[in-house]
Design a protein around this motif. Structure first.
Motif, PDB file in Angstrom:
ATOM      1  N   GLY A 166      -0.854   0.299  -5.013  1.00 10.79           N
ATOM      2  CA  GLY A 166       0.190   1.287  -5.203  1.00 10.79           C
ATOM      3  C   GLY A 166       1.465   0.692  -5.755  1.00 10.79           C
ATOM      4  N   ASP A 167       2.521   1.491  -5.724  1.00  6.40           N
ATOM      5  CA  ASP A 167       3.804   1.066  -6.276  1.00  6.40           C
ATOM      6  C   ASP A 167       4.338  -0.189  -5.596  1.00  6.40           C
ATOM      7  OD1 ASP A 167       4.664   2.939  -8.383  1.00  6.40           O
ATOM      8  OD2 ASP A 167       4.501   4.442  -6.810  1.00  6.40           O
ATOM      9  N   HIS A 187      -6.974  -6.134  -5.784  1.00  5.96           N
ATOM     10  CA  HIS A 187      -7.226  -4.703  -5.547  1.00  5.96           C
ATOM     11  C   HIS A 187      -8.716  -4.452  -5.735  1.00  5.96           C
ATOM     12  CE1 HIS A 187      -6.431  -0.546  -4.990  1.00  5.96           C
ATOM     13  NE2 HIS A 187      -6.558  -0.184  -6.254  1.00  5.96           N
ATOM     14  N   ARG A 193      -2.241   2.838  -8.605  1.00  3.43           N
ATOM     15  CA  ARG A 193      -1.483   4.076  -8.423  1.00  3.43           C
ATOM     16  C   ARG A 193       0.014   3.743  -8.462  1.00  3.43           C
ATOM     17  NH1 ARG A 193      -4.639   3.032  -4.606  1.00  3.43           N
ATOM     18  NH2 ARG A 193      -2.928   2.862  -3.091  1.00  3.43           N
ATOM     19  N   ALA A 194       0.470   3.318  -9.608  1.00  7.10           N
ATOM     20  CA  ALA A 194       1.859   2.907  -9.751  1.00  7.10           C
ATOM     21  C   ALA A 194       2.453   3.572 -10.989  1.00  7.10           C
ATOM     22  CB  ALA A 194       1.956   1.384  -9.865  1.00  7.10           C
ATOM     23  N   GLY A 254       0.254   0.984   2.583  1.00 10.23           N
ATOM     24  CA  GLY A 254       0.944   2.195   3.001  1.00 10.23           C
ATOM     25  C   GLY A 254       1.429   2.111   4.436  1.00 10.23           C
TER      26      GLY A 254
END
Length: 341
Positions: A166-167, A187, A193-194, A254
């Protein structure tokens, strides 16, 4: 002899002292509404202070880039003339009453009486999603495994392995390449997902050899002695294992969030958020408002700048609750000014 618990009386109780809560305090103060800030953390700033004080934010109006910690410092200075009281290091455990007369109780035994309440609790209580790895706790205690970057200098001349897609994972890979000896980003798939601009910069950094991407692998095991991390095993779905030597592992999977006692106050909630009326930010309970990430409505964007706007709307909606006989004549801050310290 029992010492009585401290009691506070104010116009507006603001639960949460992150960016949205701090600016809500400013807007209330500009309308001459007394307020008090309450937060479970020991310092103001919310996630900006606790998670990314040195991470640049690019979408604050008037600031091409500003670090999270610097933004909080500026917001804190903005409310300094109003001398807003803070109850930090405690969370609100109970809330009862009705519009115009609420009573809140904290984990430290404080009692707060307020005409209205603004919930600016972000995502609620938060903590990292931790990878299920044997011996993880020992490496967490030593700092070999960390979930947040508070000071980039801690990673100077270190070999860093970042896990996630992610970001946060991409942004910190780009940031730490400037100080670390090496940065590897792992990953499970070659799909991140950025933000598109961050992915473009990542591709360029990989091409220049500044960041190494390891695709198709997941965290599998930790190596080291006495809590000092020496390396991490990565594994593919078919069982192929690759060992990566590193000093630090940063898993960005997350946050696990929890509204905590807020969920028990009778408010309508949806997936950990509080639905509000967009024009006032009032919740399903009259006199209780929500702003920032915890608030939701059609078209909601989880941006700090939107939390600022919501704080202003909530303050204006609260004014007639506190001063029902007084019409609010809106004045721009350029003509109204602020108190001087």
């Amino acid at each position: 002899m029992t010492t009585p618990s401290p009691t506070h009386t104010t116009d507006v109780a603001i639960i949460g002292a992150g960016p949205a809560g701090l600016f809500a305090a400013f807007e209330c103060s500009m309308l001459k509404l007394g307020c008090i800030l309450i937060d479970a953390l020991d310092a103001v700033g919310g996630q900006c202070t606790a998670l990314y004080p040195e991470k640049p934010i690019y979408d604050i109006p008037g600031h091409p880039a500003i670090e999270g910690g610097a933004l909080i410092d500026a917001l804190d200075r903005q409310i300094a003339p109003f001398d807003v009281p803070r109850l930090l290091g405690r969370r609100v455990e109970s809330l009862e009453g009705t519009r115009g007369s609420f009573r809140l109780g904290t984990s430290n035994g404080d009692t707060i009486h307020a005409h209205a309440v603004i919930i600016a609790a972000g995502a609620g209580a938060f903590g990292p999603n931790r990878p299920p790895l044997e011996g993880l706790e020992a490496f967490e205690r030593s700092g070999g495994v960390q979930y947040f970057v508070r000071r980039r200098a801690d990673f100077a001349n270190r070999d860093v392995l970042i896990a996630g897609g992610g970001d946060s994972a991409v942004d910190w890979a780009l940031s730490l390449r400037e100080v670390a000896r090496s940065v590897k980003l792992v990953h499970r798939r070659d799909r991140f997902r950025a933000a598109p601009e961050s992915l473009r910069q990542l591709d360029e950094a990989v091409a220049r050899g500044e960041v190494e991407k390891i695709i198709g692998y997941q965290l599998h095991g930790l190596h080291g002695t006495d809590g000092q991390l020496a390396g991490v095993d990565l594994a593919t779905l078919d069982g192929t294992v690759r060992h990566v030597a590193c000093d630090h592992l940063l898993p960005f999977f997350g946050l696990a969030t929890d509204l905590g006692p807020i969920a028990q106050w009778g408010l309508d909630t949806v997936r950990g958020t509080i639905p509000v009326t967009p024009s006032t930010c009032e919740s399903s309970l009259s006199g209780i408002f929500a702003v920032g990430d915890v608030a939701t409505y059609p078209g909601k964007l989880k941006l700090i700048l939107q939390g600022f706007s919501e704080g202003a709307m909530a303050a204006h909606a609260i004014h007639p609750i506190v001063h029902p006989e007084t019409a609010l004549h809106f004045e721009y801050s350029t003509s109204k000014g602020v108190p001087t310290t």
